[in-house]
Design a protein around this motif. Structure first.
Motif, short mmCIF file in Angstrom:
data_model
loop_
_atom_site.label_atom_id
_atom_site.label_comp_id
_atom_site.label_asym_id
_atom_site.label_seq_id
_atom_site.Cartn_x
_atom_site.Cartn_y
_atom_site.Cartn_z
N HIS A 253 -1.22 2.75 9.89
CA HIS A 253 -0.25 1.66 9.70
C HIS A 253 0.81 1.68 10.80
CE1 HIS A 253 -1.02 1.27 5.06
NE2 HIS A 253 -1.95 0.67 5.79
N HIS B 283 -9.76 0.31 10.00
CA HIS B 283 -8.81 0.66 8.94
C HIS B 283 -9.18 -0.03 7.61
CE1 HIS B 283 -4.79 1.60 7.31
NE2 HIS B 283 -4.81 0.39 6.81
N GLU C 119 0.83 -1.20 0.00
CA GLU C 119 0.00 0.00 0.00
C GLU C 119 0.87 1.26 0.00
OE1 GLU C 119 -4.05 -1.75 2.01
OE2 GLU C 119 -2.62 -0.76 3.34
N GLU D 23 -10.32 1.52 3.93
CA GLU D 23 -9.64 1.24 2.66
C GLU D 23 -10.61 0.63 1.65
OE1 GLU D 23 -5.00 0.64 4.06
OE2 GLU D 23 -6.21 -1.16 3.73
FE LIG Z 1 -3.68 -0.39 5.10
#
Ligand SMILES: [Fe+2]
Ligand SMILES: [Fe+2]
Length: 137
Positions: free
Chosen positions: A71, A105, A44, A109
């Motif tokens: 992250h 998260h 990513e 995404e």
């Molecule tokens: Fe991620």
């Protein structure tokens, strides 16, 4: 990438089941989960997000900046859990907060960023990104 989320979630669930009965098997599963998630994060941050950032000009602010910050939190949790397992500490508080952060998260995404890649990149750009990901496996 969404499939990779699901694949990793499944490994983490297995780890949590094994933890109560077979700590050494659980340790292996956690290593697999941690390595897989760290690799997913590299894809990513180094392959996908830069495409979004260069296209939209949103770098320091915007969705990828938030994802990069999360992250870092995710990696801190992974490190803490790794240390706990190494010390045979089976408390679940770190795991629970990792699940909380990671679930939110991944939803962001899958709800915002991944659809952007599907809609805004050409087929060729997507193929290029995918082959970079494959090459780094
Ligand atoms: Fe991620
Ligand atoms: Fe992801």
């Amino acid at each position: 990438m969404a499939q990779d989320h699901d694949r990793l979630d499944a490994i983490f669930r297995k780890f949590r089941t094994q933890k109560n009965t077979n700590l050494s098997e659980a340790e292996k599963l956690f290593s697999e989960f941690k390595a897989g998630l760290e690799r997913h994060i590299v894809w990513e941050e180094e392959i996908l997000f830069p495409l979004f950032e260069s296209r939209t000009g949103m770098r320091e602010v915007g969705p990828t900046a938030v994802m990069r910050m999360e992250h870092r939190q995710i990696k801190e949790h992974l490190e803490k859990i790794r240390a706990m397992i190494a010390g045979k500490d089976t408390a679940t508080i770190q795991e629970n907060s990792l699940i909380q952060i990671l679930t939110a998260h991944n939803e962001k995404e899958e709800g915002v960023l991944y659809p952007w890649f599907d809609d805004s990149l050409s087929t060729r750009e997507r193929e290029e990104a995918f082959s970079k990901i494959k090459a780094s496996m």
